[in-house]
Design a protein around this motif. Sequence first.
Motif, PDB file in Angstrom:
ATOM      1  N   VAL A   9       0.857  -1.177   0.000  1.00 46.61           N
ATOM      2  CA  VAL A   9       0.000   0.000   0.000  1.00 46.61           C
ATOM      3  C   VAL A   9       0.899   1.235   0.000  1.00 46.61           C
ATOM      4  CG1 VAL A   9      -0.193   0.092   2.520  1.00 46.61           C
ATOM      5  CG2 VAL A   9      -2.012   1.082   1.106  1.00 46.61           C
ATOM      6  N   ALA A  10       0.388   2.312  -0.609  1.00 49.70           N
ATOM      7  CA  ALA A  10       1.161   3.556  -0.657  1.00 49.70           C
ATOM      8  C   ALA A  10       0.225   4.758  -0.610  1.00 49.70           C
ATOM      9  CB  ALA A  10       1.994   3.614  -1.939  1.00 49.70           C
ATOM     10  N   LEU A  11       0.750   5.844  -0.078  1.00 49.60           N
ATOM     11  CA  LEU A  11       0.106   7.151  -0.167  1.00 49.60           C
ATOM     12  C   LEU A  11       0.938   7.935  -1.167  1.00 49.60           C
ATOM     13  CD1 LEU A  11      -2.016   9.192   0.841  1.00 49.60           C
ATOM     14  CD2 LEU A  11      -0.357   9.894   2.584  1.00 49.60           C
ATOM     15  N   VAL A  12       0.268   8.445  -2.217  1.00 48.38           N
ATOM     16  CA  VAL A  12       0.994   9.004  -3.359  1.00 48.38           C
ATOM     17  C   VAL A  12       0.487  10.397  -3.695  1.00 48.38           C
ATOM     18  CG1 VAL A  12       1.671   8.561  -5.761  1.00 48.38           C
ATOM     19  CG2 VAL A  12       1.104   6.635  -4.255  1.00 48.38           C
ATOM     20  N   ASP A  13       1.406  11.276  -4.062  1.00 50.50           N
ATOM     21  CA  ASP A  13       1.080  12.603  -4.574  1.00 50.50           C
ATOM     22  C   ASP A  13       1.012  12.490  -6.096  1.00 50.50           C
ATOM     23  OD1 ASP A  13       1.206  15.181  -5.671  1.00 50.50           O
ATOM     24  OD2 ASP A  13       2.516  15.927  -4.098  1.00 50.50           O
ATOM     25  N   TYR A  14      -0.205  12.621  -6.672  1.00 50.61           N
ATOM     26  CA  TYR A  14      -0.302  12.410  -8.118  1.00 50.61           C
ATOM     27  C   TYR A  14       0.138  13.612  -8.941  1.00 50.61           C
ATOM     28  CZ  TYR A  14      -5.068  14.478  -7.983  1.00 50.61           C
ATOM     29  OH  TYR A  14      -6.154  15.290  -7.806  1.00 50.61           O
ATOM     30  N   THR A  15       0.381  14.742  -8.311  1.00 50.22           N
ATOM     31  CA  THR A  15       0.906  15.878  -9.076  1.00 50.22           C
ATOM     32  C   THR A  15       2.391  15.698  -9.371  1.00 50.22           C
ATOM     33  OG1 THR A  15       1.279  17.155  -7.058  1.00 50.22           O
ATOM     34  CG2 THR A  15      -0.817  17.489  -8.195  1.00 50.22           C
ATOM     35  N   ASP A  28       9.810  -8.614  -5.679  1.00 53.29           N
ATOM     36  CA  ASP A  28       8.919  -8.998  -6.771  1.00 53.29           C
ATOM     37  C   ASP A  28       7.863  -7.938  -7.083  1.00 53.29           C
ATOM     38  OD1 ASP A  28      10.216 -11.446  -7.017  1.00 53.29           O
ATOM     39  OD2 ASP A  28       8.857 -12.435  -5.606  1.00 53.29           O
ATOM     40  N   PHE A  29       7.744  -6.952  -6.208  1.00 55.26           N
ATOM     41  CA  PHE A  29       6.740  -5.894  -6.419  1.00 55.26           C
ATOM     42  C   PHE A  29       7.252  -4.599  -5.791  1.00 55.26           C
ATOM     43  CE2 PHE A  29       2.926  -3.412  -5.634  1.00 55.26           C
ATOM     44  CZ  PHE A  29       2.276  -3.527  -6.853  1.00 55.26           C
ATOM     45  N   ASP A  30       7.774  -3.718  -6.624  1.00 54.09           N
ATOM     46  CA  ASP A  30       8.293  -2.434  -6.160  1.00 54.09           C
ATOM     47  C   ASP A  30       7.132  -1.447  -6.094  1.00 54.09           C
ATOM     48  OD1 ASP A  30       9.470   0.096  -5.836  1.00 54.09           O
ATOM     49  OD2 ASP A  30      11.263  -0.501  -6.938  1.00 54.09           O
ATOM     50  N   ILE A  31       6.620  -1.243  -4.894  1.00 52.98           N
ATOM     51  CA  ILE A  31       5.450  -0.391  -4.700  1.00 52.98           C
ATOM     52  C   ILE A  31       5.711   1.053  -5.128  1.00 52.98           C
ATOM     53  CG2 ILE A  31       5.970  -0.026  -2.247  1.00 52.98           C
ATOM     54  CD1 ILE A  31       2.440  -0.143  -3.799  1.00 52.98           C
ATOM     55  N   THR A  32       6.935   1.523  -4.968  1.00 50.40           N
ATOM     56  CA  THR A  32       7.257   2.896  -5.355  1.00 50.40           C
ATOM     57  C   THR A  32       7.142   3.082  -6.863  1.00 50.40           C
ATOM     58  OG1 THR A  32       8.745   3.070  -3.470  1.00 50.40           O
ATOM     59  CG2 THR A  32       9.001   4.715  -5.178  1.00 50.40           C
ATOM     60  N   VAL A  33       7.660   2.130  -7.629  1.00 46.23           N
ATOM     61  CA  VAL A  33       7.566   2.198  -9.090  1.00 46.23           C
ATOM     62  C   VAL A  33       6.107   2.071  -9.533  1.00 46.23           C
ATOM     63  CG1 VAL A  33       8.164   1.009 -11.245  1.00 46.23           C
ATOM     64  CG2 VAL A  33       9.912   1.347  -9.476  1.00 46.23           C
ATOM     65  N   GLY A  37       3.912   5.015 -11.417  1.00 44.14           N
ATOM     66  CA  GLY A  37       3.321   4.741 -12.723  1.00 44.14           C
ATOM     67  C   GLY A  37       1.831   4.989 -12.755  1.00 44.14           C
ATOM     68  N   ASN A  38       1.162   4.741 -11.650  1.00 45.65           N
ATOM     69  CA  ASN A  38      -0.286   4.926 -11.604  1.00 45.65           C
ATOM     70  C   ASN A  38      -0.711   6.373 -11.454  1.00 45.65           C
ATOM     71  OD1 ASN A  38      -1.820   2.400 -11.949  1.00 45.65           O
ATOM     72  ND2 ASN A  38      -0.398   1.688 -10.380  1.00 45.65           N
ATOM     73  N   THR A  39       0.225   7.276 -11.248  1.00 48.04           N
ATOM     74  CA  THR A  39      -0.146   8.694 -11.227  1.00 48.04           C
ATOM     75  C   THR A  39      -0.703   9.111 -12.586  1.00 48.04           C
ATOM     76  OG1 THR A  39       2.097   9.428 -11.789  1.00 48.04           O
ATOM     77  CG2 THR A  39       1.540   9.309  -9.450  1.00 48.04           C
ATOM     78  N   ASP A  40      -0.176   8.513 -13.669  1.00 47.63           N
ATOM     79  CA  ASP A  40      -0.693   8.819 -15.008  1.00 47.63           C
ATOM     80  C   ASP A  40      -2.138   8.366 -15.157  1.00 47.63           C
ATOM     81  OD1 ASP A  40       1.707   9.959 -15.847  1.00 47.63           O
ATOM     82  OD2 ASP A  40       2.492   8.040 -16.572  1.00 47.63           O
ATOM     83  N   VAL A  41      -2.480   7.235 -14.555  1.00 48.02           N
ATOM     84  CA  VAL A  41      -3.855   6.726 -14.598  1.00 48.02           C
ATOM     85  C   VAL A  41      -4.786   7.716 -13.905  1.00 48.02           C
ATOM     86  CG1 VAL A  41      -5.388   4.869 -13.814  1.00 48.02           C
ATOM     87  CG2 VAL A  41      -3.104   4.318 -14.672  1.00 48.02           C
ATOM     88  N   VAL A  42      -4.388   8.166 -12.731  1.00 48.19           N
ATOM     89  CA  VAL A  42      -5.218   9.107 -11.964  1.00 48.19           C
ATOM     90  C   VAL A  42      -5.379  10.418 -12.724  1.00 48.19           C
ATOM     91  CG1 VAL A  42      -5.379  10.438  -9.821  1.00 48.19           C
ATOM     92  CG2 VAL A  42      -4.599   8.058  -9.763  1.00 48.19           C
ATOM     93  N   PHE A  84      -3.470  10.135  -3.451  1.00 49.66           N
ATOM     94  CA  PHE A  84      -4.299   8.948  -3.557  1.00 49.66           C
ATOM     95  C   PHE A  84      -3.684   7.797  -2.779  1.00 49.66           C
ATOM     96  CE2 PHE A  84      -1.532   8.498  -7.303  1.00 49.66           C
ATOM     97  CZ  PHE A  84      -1.214   7.145  -7.325  1.00 49.66           C
ATOM     98  N   LEU A  85      -4.550   6.906  -2.338  1.00 52.38           N
ATOM     99  CA  LEU A  85      -4.125   5.652  -1.724  1.00 52.38           C
ATOM    100  C   LEU A  85      -4.059   4.618  -2.825  1.00 52.38           C
ATOM    101  CD1 LEU A  85      -6.345   5.592   1.483  1.00 52.38           C
ATOM    102  CD2 LEU A  85      -3.837   5.717   1.409  1.00 52.38           C
ATOM    103  N   TYR A  86      -3.039   3.798  -2.784  1.00 55.11           N
ATOM    104  CA  TYR A  86      -2.843   2.758  -3.790  1.00 55.11           C
ATOM    105  C   TYR A  86      -2.640   1.441  -3.060  1.00 55.11           C
ATOM    106  CZ  TYR A  86      -0.431   0.096  -7.443  1.00 55.11           C
ATOM    107  OH  TYR A  86      -0.050  -0.873  -8.331  1.00 55.11           O
ATOM    108  N   LEU A  87      -3.484   0.463  -3.364  1.00 54.77           N
ATOM    109  CA  LEU A  87      -3.450  -0.833  -2.697  1.00 54.77           C
ATOM    110  C   LEU A  87      -3.344  -1.934  -3.732  1.00 54.77           C
ATOM    111  CD1 LEU A  87      -3.873  -2.659  -0.147  1.00 54.77           C
ATOM    112  CD2 LEU A  87      -6.337  -2.437  -0.588  1.00 54.77           C
ATOM    113  N   ALA A  88      -2.370  -2.820  -3.565  1.00 54.18           N
ATOM    114  CA  ALA A  88      -2.217  -3.991  -4.428  1.00 54.18           C
ATOM    115  C   ALA A  88      -2.574  -5.224  -3.621  1.00 54.18           C
ATOM    116  CB  ALA A  88      -0.784  -4.086  -4.944  1.00 54.18           C
ATOM    117  N   LEU A  89      -3.378  -6.097  -4.223  1.00 52.51           N
ATOM    118  CA  LEU A  89      -3.884  -7.295  -3.545  1.00 52.51           C
ATOM    119  C   LEU A  89      -3.631  -8.548  -4.381  1.00 52.51           C
ATOM    120  CD1 LEU A  89      -7.373  -5.737  -2.933  1.00 52.51           C
ATOM    121  CD2 LEU A  89      -5.797  -6.263  -1.090  1.00 52.51           C
TER     122      LEU A  89
END
Length: 112
Positions: A9-15, A28-33, A37-42, A84-89
Amino acid sequence: MNIDGAIAVALVDYTSGMTLGTLGGGPDFDITVAAAGNTDVVRAKLRTIEMLGLPDRVEDILITLDHQYHIIRPLGSIGGRGLFLYLALVKQRANLALARHQLRGIEESLEL
């Protein structure tokens, strides 16, 4: 990370694309990367809603992979604008409806 199936999980600044805090992840899963990357989606979704003139706000964005769910939840509070909050499951271990409900609760309890 108490959500069933949580990988990270991460708290991210999309700006800026910067992560302000993370938990979980690993080699196996770099949450920072992933978060950056998901800032573009937002940004794309928010821009589309604005261009359409919709009065709605994005509650969450769901990305479904073969083995994972990724939930992106832009924060709606005044102090949370631009974040935004980002959660991978893990898909097999997660209850998607419950995870979305718990993420909403986390958002409401955040003090920014």
